[in-house]
Design a protein around this motif. Structure first.
Motif: not given
Length: 187
Positions: A71, A75-76
């Motif tokens: 990821a 975004d996380l």
């Protein structure tokens, strides 16, 4: 799932930190350094593992790498910020000013570029924990291996949630909250 926990030598309950970083060598060094400073560090090598740990356990802060194998750290961070208020310190090789600005704007509480000075990481971590304030700490009572999360009405022993009836939870909370209560002996 592979996570390591650095435990302090003392019996006092230290802040619990989750580090999501796939660099096992760096994570080991940070674990040793912060463990020696009294923090309890849990390491997750992937975003997926880190998110699973955050759902199961309570952490006082998160150290997050931006370049993860499964990821994008930005975004996380965005996803985590939508569901938790745990302080996030981004620790990443992406240290350009625009990367820092974007990281802070999407919800990180602080940003530190690699390579870094371990003492600076510790100082920044302590600063975001201080800014977090005492209100969140009052929601989770800790006694050695036992955590009582008043807000979630959950009890964890060694990080694993234990099922209690409403009456049992209320009784445990009353005893733990009383000056000189029964749980103080567990420290």
């Amino acid at each position: 799932m592979t996570s390591r926990v650095a435990r302090p030598d003392t019996e006092t309950m230290a802040e619990r930190i989750l580090m999501i970083d796939d660099d096992s060598r760096l994570a080991g060094m940070v674990s040793d350094y912060l463990g020696g400073a009294g923090f309890r560090l849990t390491i997750a090598a992937t975003a997926r593992e880190g998110e699973a740990l955050l759902k199961r356990e309570t952490f006082d802060a998160l150290i997050l790498d931006l370049m993860l194998p499964d990821a994008d750290g930005l975004d996380l961070c965005r996803r985590l910020r939508a569901s938790t208020d745990v302080p996030i310190l981004m620790l990443t090789a992406r240290g350009e000013p625009m990367d820092r600005v974007v990281g802070l704007e999407i919800g990180a509480d602080d940003y530190l570029a690699k390579p870094f000075e371990p003492r600076e990481l510790q100082a920044r971590l302590r600063a975001i924990l201080r800014r977090k304030g005492t209100s969140a700490k009052q929601d989770v009572l800790r006694f050695g291996r036992l955590e009582i999360d008043k807000g979630a009405r959950a009890v964890r022993l060694d990080g694993e949630e234990r099922a209690l009836t409403s009456y049992q939870f209320a009784l445990l909370l009353a005893l733990a909250s009383a000056p000189g209560g029964c749980c103080r002996a567990m420290r």
